[in-house]
Scaffold this motif. Structure first.
Motif, PDB file in Angstrom:
ATOM      1  N   LEU A  21      89.481  40.550 111.512  1.00 21.93           N
ATOM      2  CA  LEU A  21      89.188  41.494 112.595  1.00 21.93           C
ATOM      3  C   LEU A  21      88.970  40.764 113.912  1.00 21.93           C
ATOM      4  CD1 LEU A  21      86.903  44.002 110.690  1.00 21.93           C
ATOM      5  CD2 LEU A  21      89.183  44.447 111.603  1.00 21.93           C
ATOM      6  N   GLY A  22      88.430  39.560 113.852  1.00 25.79           N
ATOM      7  CA  GLY A  22      88.286  38.753 115.059  1.00 25.79           C
ATOM      8  C   GLY A  22      89.635  38.397 115.655  1.00 25.79           C
ATOM      9  N   ARG A  23      90.608  38.086 114.800  1.00 23.29           N
ATOM     10  CA  ARG A  23      91.956  37.797 115.294  1.00 23.29           C
ATOM     11  C   ARG A  23      92.569  39.050 115.909  1.00 23.29           C
ATOM     12  NH1 ARG A  23      91.985  35.000 110.432  1.00 23.29           N
ATOM     13  NH2 ARG A  23      93.417  36.430 109.357  1.00 23.29           N
ATOM     14  N   MET A  24      92.297  40.199 115.301  1.00 27.82           N
ATOM     15  CA  MET A  24      92.775  41.458 115.878  1.00 27.82           C
ATOM     16  C   MET A  24      92.177  41.654 117.271  1.00 27.82           C
ATOM     17  SD  MET A  24      94.579  43.469 113.577  1.00 27.82           S
ATOM     18  CE  MET A  24      94.050  45.165 113.630  1.00 27.82           C
ATOM     19  N   LEU A  25      90.896  41.345 117.405  1.00 25.73           N
ATOM     20  CA  LEU A  25      90.219  41.543 118.687  1.00 25.73           C
ATOM     21  C   LEU A  25      90.811  40.656 119.771  1.00 25.73           C
ATOM     22  CD1 LEU A  25      87.722  42.859 120.141  1.00 25.73           C
ATOM     23  CD2 LEU A  25      86.479  40.781 119.540  1.00 25.73           C
ATOM     24  N   PHE A  26      90.999  39.367 119.465  1.00 25.66           N
ATOM     25  CA  PHE A  26      91.433  38.419 120.485  1.00 25.66           C
ATOM     26  C   PHE A  26      92.948  38.361 120.662  1.00 25.66           C
ATOM     27  CE2 PHE A  26      87.249  36.333 119.535  1.00 25.66           C
ATOM     28  CZ  PHE A  26      86.720  36.500 120.802  1.00 25.66           C
ATOM     29  N   LEU A  75      61.320  47.105 128.057  1.00 24.43           N
ATOM     30  CA  LEU A  75      62.709  47.175 127.632  1.00 24.43           C
ATOM     31  C   LEU A  75      63.308  45.778 127.582  1.00 24.43           C
ATOM     32  CD1 LEU A  75      64.317  50.132 129.664  1.00 24.43           C
ATOM     33  CD2 LEU A  75      63.848  50.084 127.205  1.00 24.43           C
ATOM     34  N   PHE A  76      64.168  45.573 126.595  1.00 25.15           N
ATOM     35  CA  PHE A  76      64.993  44.369 126.542  1.00 25.15           C
ATOM     36  C   PHE A  76      66.423  44.804 126.799  1.00 25.15           C
ATOM     37  CE2 PHE A  76      67.708  41.357 124.239  1.00 25.15           C
ATOM     38  CZ  PHE A  76      67.282  40.163 124.793  1.00 25.15           C
ATOM     39  N   LEU A  77      67.033  44.259 127.858  1.00 19.25           N
ATOM     40  CA  LEU A  77      68.397  44.600 128.250  1.00 19.25           C
ATOM     41  C   LEU A  77      69.265  43.354 128.161  1.00 19.25           C
ATOM     42  CD1 LEU A  77      67.575  46.676 131.470  1.00 19.25           C
ATOM     43  CD2 LEU A  77      68.062  47.569 129.207  1.00 19.25           C
ATOM     44  N   GLU A  78      70.371  43.473 127.431  1.00 19.40           N
ATOM     45  CA  GLU A  78      71.255  42.322 127.250  1.00 19.40           C
ATOM     46  C   GLU A  78      72.694  42.700 127.574  1.00 19.40           C
ATOM     47  OE1 GLU A  78      70.751  39.449 123.840  1.00 19.40           O
ATOM     48  OE2 GLU A  78      72.657  40.377 123.271  1.00 19.40           O
ATOM     49  N   ASP A  79      73.344  41.873 128.381  1.00 17.36           N
ATOM     50  CA  ASP A  79      74.759  42.030 128.694  1.00 17.36           C
ATOM     51  C   ASP A  79      75.534  41.050 127.818  1.00 17.36           C
ATOM     52  OD1 ASP A  79      77.362  41.855 129.937  1.00 17.36           O
ATOM     53  OD2 ASP A  79      76.498  42.699 131.760  1.00 17.36           O
ATOM     54  N   THR A  80      76.440  41.581 126.988  1.00 18.35           N
ATOM     55  CA  THR A  80      77.183  40.771 126.021  1.00 18.35           C
ATOM     56  C   THR A  80      78.674  41.024 126.167  1.00 18.35           C
ATOM     57  OG1 THR A  80      75.371  40.881 124.417  1.00 18.35           O
ATOM     58  CG2 THR A  80      77.539  40.302 123.565  1.00 18.35           C
ATOM     59  N   TYR A  81      79.469  39.982 126.029  1.00 17.86           N
ATOM     60  CA  TYR A  81      80.919  40.195 125.978  1.00 17.86           C
ATOM     61  C   TYR A  81      81.591  39.137 125.127  1.00 17.86           C
ATOM     62  CZ  TYR A  81      81.539  36.612 129.668  1.00 17.86           C
ATOM     63  OH  TYR A  81      81.541  35.445 130.390  1.00 17.86           O
ATOM     64  N   TYR A  82      82.764  39.506 124.602  1.00 17.41           N
ATOM     65  CA  TYR A  82      83.595  38.632 123.770  1.00 17.41           C
ATOM     66  C   TYR A  82      84.771  38.144 124.618  1.00 17.41           C
ATOM     67  CZ  TYR A  82      81.396  40.223 119.390  1.00 17.41           C
ATOM     68  OH  TYR A  82      80.517  40.497 118.364  1.00 17.41           O
ATOM     69  N   ASP A  83      84.995  36.826 124.606  1.00 16.81           N
ATOM     70  CA  ASP A  83      86.065  36.281 125.444  1.00 16.81           C
ATOM     71  C   ASP A  83      86.585  34.980 124.847  1.00 16.81           C
ATOM     72  OD1 ASP A  83      87.800  36.169 127.566  1.00 16.81           O
ATOM     73  OD2 ASP A  83      86.294  35.696 129.071  1.00 16.81           O
ATOM     74  N   GLU A  84      87.808  34.600 125.234  1.00  9.94           N
ATOM     75  CA  GLU A  84      88.360  33.324 124.803  1.00  9.94           C
ATOM     76  C   GLU A  84      87.789  32.159 125.603  1.00  9.94           C
ATOM     77  OE1 GLU A  84      91.871  36.261 124.357  1.00  9.94           O
ATOM     78  OE2 GLU A  84      90.145  35.984 125.660  1.00  9.94           O
ATOM     79  N   THR A  85      87.308  32.450 126.802  1.00 12.44           N
ATOM     80  CA  THR A  85      86.818  31.412 127.705  1.00 12.44           C
ATOM     81  C   THR A  85      85.320  31.219 127.533  1.00 12.44           C
ATOM     82  OG1 THR A  85      88.510  32.022 129.314  1.00 12.44           O
ATOM     83  CG2 THR A  85      86.693  30.666 130.107  1.00 12.44           C
ATOM     84  N   ARG A  86      84.913  29.995 127.316  1.00 17.84           N
ATOM     85  CA  ARG A  86      83.501  29.695 127.058  1.00 17.84           C
ATOM     86  C   ARG A  86      82.785  29.379 128.370  1.00 17.84           C
ATOM     87  NH1 ARG A  86      79.726  25.666 125.921  1.00 17.84           N
ATOM     88  NH2 ARG A  86      78.363  26.156 124.171  1.00 17.84           N
ATOM     89  N   VAL A  87      82.467  30.420 129.124  1.00 19.71           N
ATOM     90  CA  VAL A  87      81.779  30.254 130.396  1.00 19.71           C
ATOM     91  C   VAL A  87      80.668  31.287 130.489  1.00 19.71           C
ATOM     92  CG1 VAL A  87      81.989  30.303 132.904  1.00 19.71           C
ATOM     93  CG2 VAL A  87      83.856  29.365 131.526  1.00 19.71           C
ATOM     94  N   LEU A  88      79.469  30.835 130.752  1.00 13.61           N
ATOM     95  CA  LEU A  88      78.333  31.728 130.944  1.00 13.61           C
ATOM     96  C   LEU A  88      77.839  31.598 132.369  1.00 13.61           C
ATOM     97  CD1 LEU A  88      75.962  33.562 130.152  1.00 13.61           C
ATOM     98  CD2 LEU A  88      74.810  31.571 129.210  1.00 13.61           C
ATOM     99  N   ASP A  89      77.972  32.670 133.144  1.00 13.28           N
ATOM    100  CA  ASP A  89      77.429  32.722 134.492  1.00 13.28           C
ATOM    101  C   ASP A  89      76.187  33.606 134.436  1.00 13.28           C
ATOM    102  OD1 ASP A  89      76.805  33.251 137.180  1.00 13.28           O
ATOM    103  OD2 ASP A  89      78.894  32.957 137.793  1.00 13.28           O
ATOM    104  N   GLU A  90      75.047  32.989 134.249  1.00 11.82           N
ATOM    105  CA  GLU A  90      73.814  33.736 134.027  1.00 11.82           C
ATOM    106  C   GLU A  90      73.444  34.612 135.212  1.00 11.82           C
ATOM    107  OE1 GLU A  90      69.211  32.947 132.553  1.00 11.82           O
ATOM    108  OE2 GLU A  90      70.557  31.259 132.908  1.00 11.82           O
ATOM    109  N   ASP A  91      73.685  34.132 136.429  1.00 19.27           N
ATOM    110  CA  ASP A  91      73.338  34.921 137.615  1.00 19.27           C
ATOM    111  C   ASP A  91      74.136  36.216 137.678  1.00 19.27           C
ATOM    112  OD1 ASP A  91      71.488  33.057 138.418  1.00 19.27           O
ATOM    113  OD2 ASP A  91      72.861  31.998 139.756  1.00 19.27           O
ATOM    114  N   LEU A  92      75.437  36.126 137.362  1.00 16.59           N
ATOM    115  CA  LEU A  92      76.272  37.321 137.398  1.00 16.59           C
ATOM    116  C   LEU A  92      75.875  38.320 136.312  1.00 16.59           C
ATOM    117  CD1 LEU A  92      79.828  35.905 138.189  1.00 16.59           C
ATOM    118  CD2 LEU A  92      78.557  37.576 139.529  1.00 16.59           C
ATOM    119  N   LEU A  93      75.621  37.828 135.112  1.00 18.91           N
ATOM    120  CA  LEU A  93      75.196  38.735 134.047  1.00 18.91           C
ATOM    121  C   LEU A  93      73.849  39.355 134.373  1.00 18.91           C
ATOM    122  CD1 LEU A  93      77.553  37.383 132.485  1.00 18.91           C
ATOM    123  CD2 LEU A  93      76.146  37.549 130.438  1.00 18.91           C
ATOM    124  N   SER A  94      72.982  38.582 134.980  1.00 20.83           N
ATOM    125  CA  SER A  94      71.665  39.105 135.353  1.00 20.83           C
ATOM    126  C   SER A  94      71.802  40.220 136.394  1.00 20.83           C
ATOM    127  CB  SER A  94      70.804  37.968 135.911  1.00 20.83           C
ATOM    128  OG  SER A  94      69.508  38.425 136.213  1.00 20.83           O
TER     129      SER A  94
END
Length: 402
Positions: free
Chosen positions: A329-334, A205-224
């Motif tokens: 639609l991106g502007r609608m989202l954010f 299995l390939f499992l991916e956690d994805t989210y859309y946000d205004e803040t450009r921060v990736l915490d790999e440990d937390l997503l893992s």
């Protein structure tokens, strides 16, 4: 002359550059080219997926030599209010298989891997070691640079590939499970979030956690850790991790495309890939766009460098114009949706007809499609939607914060 001579120098061996090289080689085997990649592998560390209906016969033929995972019995999506099974076929290609196929399909002498470039110009490329590669045409398909001229937010993800000691029981991809908690990894505010699940084999299995946000921060440990929690909740236990990917991709909601291009333009050099503006502004769904562009460039490969650059730029301008709906639609989202209700936008969208959804991801949305998308009860307050559509958004200055 110091160094090599070639007809076409392609700088950047990601999806765009690699497919351009392959399309060029297949259409014009007599043309000499160099595919120059700074990393140790072609394609980086990514996975690309697409619907079975996305590509033309010629596009499917271009990908014949790649080892892909294919599902022909549909896929699933899930949201807080409903679950839906879709009938469309789905395809996926890993960068590992992308790299292996290109090394096998392209002439060895055409590949320059682990090779950094110091300068590009219309007549050739200067490598970091001082070597000069003279070329009739140069194509720049490196990654997108920081730019104050592009506006939007970010798609942030970590993916993990697991192997299990017994079948996991999942037969269809779950390309969007947004029934999960909608908070960011840090938990301090909400963002549109979903899990992406691909059954790559009966025991993988390939499992991916994805989210859309205004803040450009990736915490790999937390997503893992969140991937581990999701796997346990779904009964996918005792998996051994055999691969991983991560990324932060721009979600473009607006900007001045001409100013962006002017800020990085090299006279006479063609710009392809996301750097050249060839991306899906909202989903970063790139395979159909990359295939179409590779075939178009290969069909005009005998042009001089400046004429090829002009041809590719005209394609980019056309692509920017036709993708305005996705930026809206991106502007609608954010900007229009409350963070905890951003899921409502995609939840409403996935109630639309299946063929419309497929065209949306492939950047082939029609005028009737646009009407269908924007009619009916809006997923956000109308006043907020109007303000969002008129807003400018935030500059995509891409500092490395992960």
């Amino acid at each position: 002359m110091n160094g090599r001579e070639t007809d076409v120098a392609i700088v950047g061996g990601g999806l765009a550059g690699g497919l351009i090289a392959l399309a060029l080689h297949r259409a014009h085997p007599e043309i000499r080219f160099q595919l120059i990649e700074a990393g140790k592998a072609l394609g980086g560390h990514h996975r690309w997926s697409w619907f079975g209906s996305d590509l033309s016969d010629e596009g499917n033929s271009l990908l014949d030599g790649f080892t892909k995972t294919e599902w022909n019995n549909g896929y699933e999506v899930a949201f807080p209010d409903y679950h839906r099974s879709m009938e469309a076929g789905y395809r996926s290609l890993s960068s590992v298989d992308f790299d292996a196929a290109l090394r096998d399909l392209l002439p060895n002498q055409s590949l320059r891997i682990d090779c950094k470039v110091n300068q590009l110009e219309a007549t050739g490329v200067t490598l970091e070691n001082g070597e000069r590669v003279a070329a009739r045409a140069v194509i720049d398909s490196r990654s997108v640079p920081p730019s104050k001229h592009l506006l939007g937010g970010w798609q942030i993800f970590t993916g993990r590939h697991f192997k299990y000691d017994q079948p996991h029981g999942l037969s269809q991809p779950v390309i969007m499970d947004a029934s999960v908690d909608q908070h960011t990894p840090a938990g301090n505010h909400s963002a549109y979030r979903f899990m992406y699940v691909l059954p790559l084999a009966k025991d993988e299995l390939f499992l991916e956690d994805t989210y859309y946000d205004e803040t450009r921060v990736l915490d790999e440990d937390l997503l893992s850790r969140r991937i581990d929690e999701y796997a346990a909740e779904k009964g996918f236990r005792n998996g051994v991790e055999i691969g991983r990917e991560k990324g932060i991709l721009p979600v473009i909601t607006g900007g001045n495309f001409d100013a962006y291009r002017a800020s990085i333009d090299i006279p006479g050099v063609a710009m392809a890939g996301a750097r050249g503006g060839f991306s899906h502004p909202l989903t970063s769904y790139t395979m159909p766009i990359a295939v179409e562009n590779a075939l178009a460039i290969a069909s005009h490969a005998h042009l001089s460098g400046p004429l090829l650059a002009h041809f590719v730029r005209e394609r980019a301008n056309k692509h920017w114009r036709k993708t305005s709906i996705y930026r809206a639609l991106g502007r609608m989202l954010f900007k229009a949706a409350e963070p905890e209700r951003r899921v409502d936008i995609f939840q409403k969208f996935y109630r639309l007809p299946q063929d419309l959804i497929e065209r949306f991801y492939a950047c082939h949305t029609t005028l009737p499609d646009k009407f269908r998308i924007f009619t009916g009860k809006p997923p956000v307050p109308i006043s907020r939607a109007i303000r969002a559509l008129a807003s400018k958004g935030d500059p995509l200055i891409m500092e490395k914060t992960e």
